[in-house]
Motif scaffolding. Structure first.
Motif, short mmCIF file in Angstrom:
data_model
loop_
_atom_site.label_atom_id
_atom_site.label_comp_id
_atom_site.label_asym_id
_atom_site.label_seq_id
_atom_site.Cartn_x
_atom_site.Cartn_y
_atom_site.Cartn_z
N VAL A 1 18.08 13.21 0.77
CA VAL A 1 17.61 12.46 -0.39
C VAL A 1 19.08 12.38 -1.64
CG1 VAL A 1 16.69 14.17 -2.03
CG2 VAL A 1 16.26 11.78 -2.11
N LEU A 2 19.79 13.67 -1.42
CA LEU A 2 21.27 14.20 -2.57
C LEU A 2 22.66 13.10 -1.73
CD1 LEU A 2 19.66 16.67 -4.61
CD2 LEU A 2 19.10 14.28 -4.83
N LYS A 3 22.57 13.24 -0.62
CA LYS A 3 23.51 12.34 0.31
C LYS A 3 24.30 12.00 -0.09
CE LYS A 3 23.39 15.78 4.24
NZ LYS A 3 22.79 16.06 6.12
N LYS A 4 25.34 11.47 -0.66
CA LYS A 4 25.69 10.46 -0.58
C LYS A 4 27.18 10.39 0.11
CE LYS A 4 25.36 11.05 -5.32
NZ LYS A 4 25.75 10.82 -6.76
N THR A 5 26.43 8.77 1.17
CA THR A 5 27.81 8.71 1.89
C THR A 5 28.79 7.95 1.00
OG1 THR A 5 26.14 8.55 3.41
CG2 THR A 5 28.18 7.37 4.22
N GLU A 6 29.90 7.94 2.20
CA GLU A 6 31.31 7.37 1.54
C GLU A 6 31.92 6.20 1.66
OE1 GLU A 6 35.61 7.96 1.74
OE2 GLU A 6 35.42 9.14 -0.19
N VAL A 7 31.68 5.07 0.99
CA VAL A 7 32.09 3.56 1.70
C VAL A 7 32.41 3.50 1.61
CG1 VAL A 7 31.48 1.31 1.20
CG2 VAL A 7 29.39 3.52 0.75
N LEU A 8 33.36 2.83 2.53
CA LEU A 8 34.83 1.93 2.62
C LEU A 8 35.36 0.72 2.69
CD1 LEU A 8 35.87 4.33 4.98
CD2 LEU A 8 36.16 4.84 3.31
N CYS A 9 36.28 0.63 2.25
CA CYS A 9 36.79 -0.90 2.23
C CYS A 9 36.22 -2.26 3.43
CB CYS A 9 37.91 -1.51 1.15
SG CYS A 9 38.66 -3.37 1.48
N ASP A 10 35.83 -3.24 3.27
CA ASP A 10 35.78 -3.72 4.59
C ASP A 10 37.29 -4.49 4.82
OD1 ASP A 10 33.35 -3.29 4.81
OD2 ASP A 10 32.52 -4.76 3.60
N PHE A 11 38.04 -5.02 4.00
CA PHE A 11 39.18 -5.73 4.13
C PHE A 11 40.53 -4.77 4.16
CE2 PHE A 11 36.05 -8.20 2.27
CZ PHE A 11 35.90 -9.84 3.07
N CYS A 12 40.70 -3.73 4.40
CA CYS A 12 41.70 -3.05 4.55
C CYS A 12 42.01 -3.00 6.05
CB CYS A 12 41.74 -1.51 3.46
SG CYS A 12 41.26 -1.28 2.25
N GLU A 13 42.92 -3.11 6.31
CA GLU A 13 43.68 -3.87 7.81
C GLU A 13 43.85 -2.02 8.11
OE1 GLU A 13 46.13 -6.63 8.54
OE2 GLU A 13 44.75 -7.54 8.00
N GLU A 14 44.61 -1.13 8.11
CA GLU A 14 45.25 0.27 8.52
C GLU A 14 44.40 1.07 7.87
OE1 GLU A 14 49.41 0.54 7.57
OE2 GLU A 14 49.87 -1.42 8.22
N ARG A 15 44.81 1.92 6.58
CA ARG A 15 44.19 2.56 5.97
C ARG A 15 43.14 2.39 4.91
NH1 ARG A 15 44.12 6.81 1.70
NH2 ARG A 15 45.67 5.85 0.99
N LYS A 16 41.88 2.82 5.97
CA LYS A 16 40.47 2.03 4.73
C LYS A 16 40.76 2.07 3.66
CE LYS A 16 38.31 -1.03 7.86
NZ LYS A 16 38.50 -1.89 7.49
#
Length: 537
Positions: free
Chosen positions: A87-102
């Motif tokens: 319940v406390l885990k937080k998944t890192e959300v990445l940008c959907d529009f970064c092409e190379e290194r998100k």
């Protein structure tokens, strides 16, 4: 901070780091935190206040580790795998529009169904049309934030159906329902969560307190057990010494008696042998005389030879062979009585540590009874007083209860019955019938013993038991072990056991019970007197 999972994780979490406590400390307002977390919180603030209830402390508290809570946490950690609660885990959300290194997303848009880093988010902050879009903190499951029926953001909460809805839903199934913005409902739920958390923390404190109480009880029990063991060792050591002393004295006495008997036997044998010698000599003389031809000589000495000499009547003289056995029997009986008395006295001393201060309750006393001002004495006054007929008052029989009842543990009290011809003593449960016909027996809620007609003692069991007492008791004691289901009665002055009700099952409170019985023309006018324990006896 360490982390664990399991059913108690949330109750053992620090509200600052959202992890299981490490070196937990407790503030004066009753909230718990990791010591490091609370120190960091206060280091970065101008004031010292509780992160939970915001109570401000004028002086920074000196934090001491809550050792009991730490033991609970350590015990929990040993039984739980080392992993972060789901319940406390937080998944890192990445940008959907970064092409190379998100890059890490800064916001998610519910309208566009996309997540944006700081650079790609700029159009939503500048373009007029995009500025109207609903932005939230980045999440990976954006589809869960969209109404599956209307494909619009879930911006409202329906309190009637307890579900999230979109604006289109309020024109359809939820048209007449009570809906509020999600943020408003979320704040209200947070308030409720804080209350729940506060209740949970109180539950933790209660259970920690319970652990402390159990540990304290265990320590007290161990101390009492050790004291009782030492007392029993001392008692049996004394008894062994008494037995050995009695054995030595008895053997010495038997040896002396044996020597005296042997001496007596030697004297008797010597006397018998002497008489046998004399009798043989006379027998020889008689034999010779019976053959003599000298008639004159026979007649002259006949009287002296045939006359009875000073001989003893030996059949009347005997040696007592069973005297030592009778002595042994008396000694063993005396030893048995001593042993029983010492055991009973030891039991009494052990029970006396549970003495309670019994005060008679005037609200329960039958109108004929007269109580002393200190509530320690009761007697029959012959005349019924005008008293309010309270539910707790005895209405038919001259009885009274103690003020305080007991629903656990052990208790002990002593009562003087000197000078009385009739009385009843014991305990009674709270729910007894106080107005109608009363039969004193355990099945009716009474555990008592009684004296009737000056010398008839009985235990008021379901089948009354006549008691044969060697001495007339002047002071009685009552001992109750609630959990053991035991009610015992003792004669204090003679240190003798009178009777015990065993194997009882108590559910109600138990109250000390007294009946001074009727004042028969002044013959039974002496009061029952509750007396303090005399520990010197």
């Amino acid at each position: 901070m360490s982390s664990s999972s399991g059913p108690l994780t949330e109750e053992l979490q620090c509200s600052i780091c959202l992890d299981v406590f490490t070196d937990p400390v407790t503030t004066s307002c009753g909230h718990n935190f990791c010591r490091t977390c609370l120190n960091k919180c206060w280091d970065s603030s101008q004031t010292c206040n509780c992160p939970n209830c915001k109570e401000t402390f004028k002086k920074r508290p000196d934090l001491k580790i809550n050792t009991t809570l730490r033991e609970v946490v350590d015990h929990y950690k040993k039984k739980s795998p080392e992993k972060k609660p789901e319940v406390l885990k937080k998944t890192e959300v990445l940008c959907d529009f970064c092409e190379e290194r998100k890059l890490k997303a800064l916001k998610s848009c519910l309208v566009c169904q996309s997540s944006y880093c700081e650079t790609h988010l700029e159009p939503h902050l500048k373009v007029a049309g995009l500025k109207k879009h609903k932005l939230i903190n980045p999440v990976s499951n954006l589809e869960d934030y969209i109404c599956q029926k209307h494909e619009r953001p879930l911006e409202l909460f329906c309190r009637d159906d307890q579900t999230c809805v979109c604006l289109s839903c309020t024109d359809g199934d939820h048209k007449s329902h009570n809906t509020v913005p999600i943020e408003e409902e979320s704040e209200e739920k947070k308030t409720q969560l804080m209350k729940t958390q506060k209740d949970m923390q109180q539950m933790i404190q209660d259970r920690i307190k319970k652990i402390q109480d159990v540990k304290h009880s265990a320590e007290v029990r161990k101390r009492n057990t050790d004291k009782e063991k030492a007392a029993h060792v001392e008692l049996f050591t004394d008894l062994i010494r008494s037995i050995e002393r009695c054995q030595t004295e008895l053997l010495e006495m038997m040896e002396e008696q044996e020597k005296a008997t042997e001496k007596q036997e030697e004297v008797l044998i010597e006397e018998l042998e002497q008489e046998i010698t004399e009798l043989k000599m006379r027998n020889t003389e008689l034999e010779q005389l019976s053959h003599t031809e000298d008639h004159l000589h026979l007649l002259q000495i006949y009287s002296s030879l045939c006359s009875s000499r000073n001989t003893r009547n030996w059949p009347e003289i005997s040696v007592k062979t069973d005297e030592s056995l009778e002595t042994l029997r008396r000694a063993l009986t005396q030893l048995q009585d001593t042993l029983l008395q010492k055991l009973t006295l030891n039991d009494l001393k052990r029970m006396q540590q549970y003495e309670v201060d019994v005060i008679l309750d005037p609200d329960t006393a039958h109108p004929k009874l007269i109580l002393s001002d200190d509530g320690k004495q009761v007697k029959d006054g012959d005349i019924e007083q005008k008293l309010p007929d309270k539910p707790e008052r005895f209405g038919r029989y001259a009885n009274v209860l103690g003020k305080e009842g007991f629903s656990s543990g052990r208790f002990y009290f002593e009562v003087q019955v000197k000078g009385k011809t009739d009385w009843t003593l014991g305990v009674a449960r709270e729910s007894i019938d106080r107005k109608g016909l009363i039969t004193l027996r355990p099945s009716n809620g009474f555990w008592t013993v009684a004296l009737r007609n000056e010398n008839e003692y009985k235990a008021c069991a379901d089948s009354p038991v006549s008691l044969s007492l060697r001495v007339k008791p002047q002071r009685l004691s009552v001992f109750v072990d609630y959990e053991e289901g035991l009610v015992s009665f003792y004669d204090v002055e003679s240190s003798s056991h009178i009777y015990s009700f065993t194997g009882q099952s108590f559910t109600d409170k138990l109250y000390p019970f007294f009946s001074p019985f009727l004042n028969v023309g002044g013959k039974n006018s002496t009061p029952l007197i509750i007396t303090p324990v005399n520990y010197s006896t």
